[in-house]
Design a protein around this motif. Structure first.
Motif, PDB file in Angstrom:
ATOM      1  N   ARG A 228       0.781  -1.127   0.157  1.00  0.00           N
ATOM      2  CA  ARG A 228      -0.001   0.046  -0.055  1.00  0.00           C
ATOM      3  C   ARG A 228       0.727   1.271   0.089  1.00  0.00           C
ATOM      4  N   ILE A 229       0.430   2.147  -0.817  1.00  0.00           N
ATOM      5  CA  ILE A 229       1.200   3.455  -0.763  1.00  0.00           C
ATOM      6  C   ILE A 229       1.007   4.420   0.385  1.00  0.00           C
ATOM      7  N   LEU A 230       2.102   4.726   1.099  1.00  0.00           N
ATOM      8  CA  LEU A 230       2.170   5.499   2.283  1.00  0.00           C
ATOM      9  C   LEU A 230       2.257   6.800   2.050  1.00  0.00           C
ATOM     10  N   ARG A 231       3.284   7.171   1.372  1.00  0.00           N
ATOM     11  CA  ARG A 231       3.618   8.529   0.891  1.00  0.00           C
ATOM     12  C   ARG A 231       3.986   8.502  -0.441  1.00  0.00           C
ATOM     13  N   TRP A 232       3.975   9.877  -1.117  1.00  0.00           N
ATOM     14  CA  TRP A 232       4.645  10.227  -2.270  1.00  0.00           C
ATOM     15  C   TRP A 232       5.991  11.098  -2.086  1.00  0.00           C
TER      16      TRP A 232
END
Lengths: 804, 124
Positions: A228-232
Motif C-alpha cells: 500500500r502507498i503510504l507516501r509520495w
C-alpha cells in the motif's frame, strides 16, 4: 470458582484474576504455559518475574492507579516467554462487580501483539531513515500523502521557493509552478496517484527572486510491506541549464535549417529575434544591417518593436552619434545603454526610444568572418538593466547566427547576381554553356542553351532530344564527333546547323573541352555559340556584293553593248546592202560585173570598218571619265577592303593597310576607281593562292605625291611576273591565271587613264609584284562620255553624231 | 534619169550607207539622191520631187525626226522610211506613231527595204 477457572483456562489469551487489592490469585493455563511459571509461583507478586524490567514499573503504576480508580485500563508490555525471549502483549484489566456494585475481582487479559508491534517498529525505523535521507538530499524534495496533500518538504525546497511549508501546501493555486506548466504537472501527479506509478514531468518553478527555472520532477511512491502507498516523494531536479542549452541548440538548429532551406533573410532574422525573445524573457530584439555602402543602417528584423520605431532607425548614418546600433556598427564593439533615462550619448535617439517606453538597449555588432561589420544585434528592455553573463552568452550565440544568416544571404545574392550576369552575357553573346557528366550521363545546360535549342528549361535534355534538332544533313557528322570526343584528348570546335520545328535553320558553333580521369572521359563541357545572325549577315553581304557586281556589270554592259551595237551596225548595214546589191547585179541579164565588183569591194571595206570598231573599243575606256565627284581615296579603299575582307580571309591573306593621313580628296568616278582597287586586290590575293612557304602578305598603301597627285600601291608576295612581260600585262586577254579572262588589268588601266592617271607594275625584289596607280587630284578636262565613245569609234575623229 | 522613175532620197551621215543604199535602190529601179545631212537635203531642189524619204534617225545637227517635223511645217508630205543603227525596239512604234511608213533597224535585208519603199510609194 472452579467453573470460572475452567472457562478462563479455555480462553485463547493469557488470563489472570486478582483480588480487589490487586493480589493475583489465579493465572490460566496458557499464562503458565507461556511464562513457564507455575500457578503457585505466579500467584501473589510472583507474576512480576515474567514482565520485562523496563515495562514493569509503568505496569505496577498503572495497576495501582487502576485499582484506585476502579476503572478498566490497558497498556503494552513485554512478557518473558518460557524460553527467555520477550514478546509484546496488550494487557487489559477490568473490574468484576457484585450486584451491589462492589468490586469483587479484577480480570486481566494479555493479547500477543508482538508481530504487529514489530511491524510498527519497522515502519518507524524506515520513516526515520527516509526523512534523514530526504533532508540530506541537496535538491528540493517534497513529501505528500497518498492523496497528494503536501506533508513536508526538505530544506532545499524551502530555500528555493522562499516560502513556508504552509504556503507550499497550496502550491496548486500559487505561482510556485509556472502557470503554463501547472495544468500538466497537476495532471501528471493525479494520474500517478491513480495508477500508483512513478511520474516524471518537466515544469518551471519560481525561485525566491522571481525567476522561473526548469525542473524535472520525479514522483516516487513509498509503500508498506503490503504494497500500500503510504507516501509520495517528489524529487525536483534543476534542469534549467540543460533546458536552456537545449533550447538554444534547438533555436540554432531551427534557424540554420531555415538558412539551409533558402528562407529569405528577413524571415530568418525575424525568427531569430523571436527565438531570442522567447529565451530572454522581457526583451525586445532587433537586427539592423549596414547598407552596401557601409554608411547607413538598413532594416533587418524587429518583430516585436513598433514599426514606426524601426523606421526611425533605418537610414540613420553609421556613426557614434546616431544611436546604439549606429555606434556599435561604427566602432565595431558592443554598446550597452543600461538606463536610457540617464543616457547622454545620443541626444536625438534617446528621447525617441524613451517615448516608445524603452529603458535599456544593448547593441552588439555583427561582424563577418573577414572582420567587416554587417550590422548590429540589439536587445531592448522596458526597464533599466545591464546584461548578465547569461545574457552575454546568449548575445554571443545569436550574433554568431545572425552573422551566418547575413553572410549566407550576401553570398547568395552575390551568387545570384553572378549567375544573372552570366546569363545576361550568355544571352547577349548568344552563347550557351553545357556540361555533360560522362559517368552519370547527366547534362547541365545554361538558360541560353535552352533558348538556342528552344527546349523547355524544365525538361532534362537527352541526346535523343538534341538529335531531333540537328539538321539531318549534319547529323552523321554530329554523331561522328560525339564518338571522337571519347578518344581525343584535346579541345575541339565544330560548326553545324540546327533545324528548328518551325523550319528555320540555326548555325551553331560549339567548343568542347573534355576532362579525363585516368584516361577515361569523365566530363565534357563547353560553349555553344549561335552564329546564325553573323552567318545570315555574311550571306546577306555576299548577296549584296554579288548583286552589286551584277548591277555594275549589267549597267556597264548595257551601255557598252548599246554603243557597240550602234557602231557595228553601221558598217554591217553597209555590208548587207552592198552584198544584196552585188547579188542583184550579178543576177541581172547581162550581169553587171563591174557594178558587182565595186559593191563587193565596198563590202570588204565595210567589214574592215567593223573590225576597226572592235579594235577601237578598247580605247573607249580610255576616253570615258564618267561620273565626276570629290572622293576620299582612303575611304573608297576601306570600302573595297571591307567588301573583300571575307575573300581575303578565306585565302588566308594577311592584309596590311598603310593609308596616308594627309591624303587630299580627288575628283573622279568612285565606282570605277573602286573597281580598279578591287581588281588589284583580287589579283594580289589570287597571285598568292599557291603560296604556302611564306606568309601571304598583302600591303595596300595610299600616299600623296608631288604635283597634286595621289598614289595607291598594292604589293603582294605572290608568284610575281617576268620582267619582260610587263608590257603585256595590261593588254586585253593577257592573263597568267588559269581561270582569268585577262581583261581586268586592261580595263583598269583604261579607267586610270580616263582619270588622267597612270597604272603600272613592277616586280618586287623579293617574291611577288607591286601594282600602283597615280592620279591627279583633278583630271584633265574631257569631252562628255558619249562624245568620247563616238570619237573613239569614228574613223574621222573630228566628226561627231548627236543623240538618237 | 527617167521621168517615170519615182525619186527616192536617202539622208544618212554614214558614208557607207550613202554609198551602198543608192546602188541597191537603183537595182530595184528607183531614181535615188543621197544626202549626208538633213540640212543638205532641205537645201536641195529635190524635196518636192521626192516620193519616198529614207531617213537616218540619229545624225549630227538636225536629226531624222527634226527633218520630219520641218517637212510637215513646210507642208511637204513625203512618206518617210526611218532607218537606225540603234537596236531599240521602242523606237519603231514611236516613229510609226509620228507618221512614218516604216522603221528599219540596220542592218536590214533588201526585201524589207523594197517592201518599205513600195509601201511609201503607195501612200502617194
Amino acid at each position: 470458582m472452579d467453573e470460572l477457572s475452567h472457562v478462563v483456562d479455555a480462553l485463547p489469551g493469557l488470563v489472570w484474576t486478582a483480588r480487589p487489592d490487586g493480589t493475583v490469585d489465579f493465572l490460566n493455563q496458557r499464562w503458565c504455559a507461556y511464562t513457564g511459571l507455575s500457578l503457585e509461583k505466579g500467584q501473589g507478586e510472583g507474576w512480576q518475574a515474567a514482565i520485562h524490567g523496563e515495562d514493569l514499573p509503568e505496569m505496577l503504576e498503572r495497576w495501582r492507579s487502576g485499582f484506585a480508580s476502579s476503572e478498566p485500563g490497558e497498556m503494552e508490555a513485554r512478557l518473558r516467554r518460557s524460553d527467555g525471549t520477550y514478546r509484546w502483549f496488550l494487557i487489559s484489566i477490568s473490574p468484576m462487580r457484585d450486584a451491589a456494585g462492589h468490586i469483587i475481582r479484577w480480570l486481566g487479559v494479555g493479547t500477543d501483539i508482538e508481530d504487529r508491534k514489530r511491524a510498527e517498529e519497522a515502519l518507524r525505523l524506515r520513516e526515520l531513515n527516509f526523512r534523514l535521507i530526504v533532508d540530506s538530499i541537496p535538491a528540493p524534495v517534497a513529501v505528500t500523502t497518498p492523496e497528494g496533500e503536501v506533508e513536508g518538504v526538505n530544506q532545499p525546497t524551502l530555500d528555493y521557493f522562499g516560502k513556508t511549508l504552509d504556503e507550499l501546501k497550496s502550491w496548486k493555486s500559487s505561482d510556485a509552478v509556472h502557470p503554463d506548466d501547472l495544468p500538466q504537472t497537476i495532471a501528471a501527479q493525479r494520474k500517478a496517484h491513480e495508477l500508483g506509478r512513478p511520474y516524471n514531468v518537466e515544469s518551471r518553478h519560481r525561485r525566491a527572486d522571481g525567476v522561473y527555472r526548469w525542473f524535472n520532477v520525479l514522483g516516487l511512491p513509498l509503500r508498506d510491506t503490503d504494497g500500500r502507498i503510504l507516501r509520495w516523494f517528489h524529487l525536483q531536479i534543476d534542469i534549467d541549464d540543460r533546458k536552456r542549452a537545449e533550447g538554444l541548440l534547438a533555436s540554432e538548429k531551427q534557424l540554420l535549417e531555415m538558412v539551409a532551406g533558402g528562407r529569405s533573410q528577413p524571415r530568418v532574422l525575424e525568427a531569430l529575434c523571436q527565438h531570442v525573445e522567447a529565451t530572454a524573457a522581457g526583451c525586445y530584439c532587433s537586427v539592423v544591417l549596414v547598407d552596401p555602402t557601409g554608411t547607413h543602417l538598413e532594416n533587418g528584423a524587429a518583430p516585436s518593436l513598433p514599426a514606426s520605431f524601426i523606421t526611425s532607425i533605418i537610414g540613420r548614418p553609421v556613426n557614434a552619434g546616431s544611436g546604439p546600433c549606429g555606434m556599435a556598427s561604427y566602432l565595431n564593439e558592443q554598446v550597452i545603454a543600461a538606463d536610457l533615462t540617464t543616457e547622454r550619448r545620443w541626444e536625438e535617439w534617446c528621447p525617441m526610444a524613451l517615448a516608445y517606453g524603452l529603458r535599456a538597449c544593448w547593441s552588439t555588432p555583427i561582424t563577418s568572418a573577414a572582420g567587416k561589420v554587417l550590422g548590429a544585434f540589439a536587445l531592448y528592455y522596458d526597464t533599466p538593466r545591464a546584461p548578465t553573463p547569461l545574457h552575454q552568452s546568449l548575445i554571443e550565440r545569436f550574433t554568431h547566427i545572425a552573422r551566418i544568416v547575413i553572410e549566407n544571404a550576401q553570398n547568395d545574392a552575390a551568387l545570384k547576381s553572378s549567375e544573372a550576369f552570366l546569363a545576361e552575357v550568355q544571352h547577349l553573346s548568344s552563347t550557351g554553356s553545357f556540361r555533360w557528366n560522362a559517368v552519370t550521363g547527366e547534362r547541365t545546360w545554361s538558360e541560353e542553351m535552352y533558348r538556342i535549342f528552344e527546349f523547355d528549361p524544365a525538361a532534362p535534355v537527352s541526346i535523343e532530344m538534341m538529335e531531333t534538332r540537328i539538321h539531318p544533313e549534319d547529323l552523321a557528322a554530329f554523331r561522328e564527333r560525339g564518338q571522337r570526343v571519347r578518344n581525343v584528348d584535346a579541345d575541339f570546335e565544330f560548326e553545324h546547323r540546327l533545324l528548328m520545328p518551325d523550319g528555320s535553320i540555326k548555325y551553331i558553333r560549339a567548343t568542347c573541352h573534355p576532362r579525363r580521369y585516368d584516361g577515361t572521359l569523365v566530363e565534357l563541357f563547353g560553349t555553344v555559340h549561335d552564329v546564325t545572325q553573323r552567318r545570315l549577315a555574311e550571306e546577306a553581304l555576299d548577296k549584296v556584293r554579288s548583286e552589286l557586281a551584277h548591277v555594275a556589270r549589267v549597267t556597264t554592259l548595257g551601255v557598252l553593248t548599246g554603243s557597240i551595237a550602234h557602231e557595228v551596225n553601221q558598217p554591217l548595214s553597209g555590208i548587207v546592202t552592198n552584198a544584196s546589191t552585188c547579188l542583184r547585179m550579178l543576177a541581172a541579164e547581162p550581169p553587171n560585173v563591174d557594178g558587182a565588183r565595186e559593191t563587193a569591194r565596198r563590202t570588204i571595206r565595210d567589214a574592215n570598218r567593223a573590225s576597226d570598231v572592235i579594235t577601237r573599243l578598247r580605247a573607249l575606256f580610255a576616253k570615258k571619265s564618267a561620273m565626276s565627284e570629290s572622293l576620299d581615296l582612303n575611304e573608297a579603299t576601306r570600302e573595297v577592303v571591307a567588301l573583300s575582307s571575307d575573300e581575303l580571309q578565306r585565302n588566308r591573306v594577311i592584309l596590311r593597310e598603310e593609308l596616308a593621313d594627309d591624303l587630299p580628296l580627288v575628283t573622279g568616278d568612285r565606282i570605277q576607281l573602286q573597281q580598279v582597287i578591287l581588281n588589284l586586290l583580287r589579283n594580289a590575293s589570287d597571285a598568292m593562292s599557291g603560296v604556302d612557304d611564306r606568309p601571304r602578305e598583302l600591303m595596300i598603301k595610299t600616299e600623296r605625291e608631288e604635283d597634286d597627285r595621289v598614289r595607291l600601291t598594292v604589293q603582294d608576295a605572290g608568284m610575281g611576273f617576268d620582267a619582260h612581260a610587263t608590257d603585256k600585262l595590261f593588254e586585253a586577254f593577257y592573263t597568267t591565271k588559269s581561270d582569268g579572262m585577262g581583261i581586268g588589268l586592261s580595263v583598269s588601266r583604261s579607267i586610270i587613264e580616263g582619270h588622267s592617271g597612270r597604272l603600272w607594275a613592277v616586280a618586287n625584289d623579293g617574291p611577288g609584284a607591286t601594282f600602283a596607280f597615280s592620279i591627279p587630284l583633278v583630271p584633265a578636262p574631257r569631252t562628255s562620255r558619249s562624245a568620247a565613245v563616238r570619237t573613239a569609234v569614228r574613223a574621222n575623229p573630228e566628226r561627231s553624231i548627236g543623240q538618237p | 534619169m527617167m521621168v517615170n522613175e519615182s525619186l527616192v532620197s536617202v539622208v544618212d551621215d554614214d558614208e557607207s550607207v550613202r554609198e551602198s543604199l543608192p546602188d541597191l535602190l537603183r537595182e530595184f529601179g528607183f531614181a535615188v539622191q543621197a544626202f549626208a545631212s538633213a540640212e543638205e537635203f532641205l537645201a536641195s531642189n529635190v524635196v518636192s520631187q521626192t516620193k519616198c524619204l529614207i531617213l537616218d534617225i540619229a545624225m549630227p545637227g538636225m536629226s531624222g525626226p527634226d527633218l520630219q517635223t520641218e517637212l510637215l511645217r513646210r507642208r511637204q508630205e513625203i512618206p518617210i522610211v526611218f532607218i537606225t543603227a540603234h537596236v531599240d525596239q521602242n523606237i519603231r512604234p514611236s516613229m510609226l506613231e509620228r507618221g512614218a511608213v516604216e522603221c528599219l533597224f540596220k542592218p536590214f535585208s533588201d526585201t524589207s527595204l523594197l517592201d518599205a519603199v513600195n509601201a511609201a510609194l503607195r501612200v502617194n
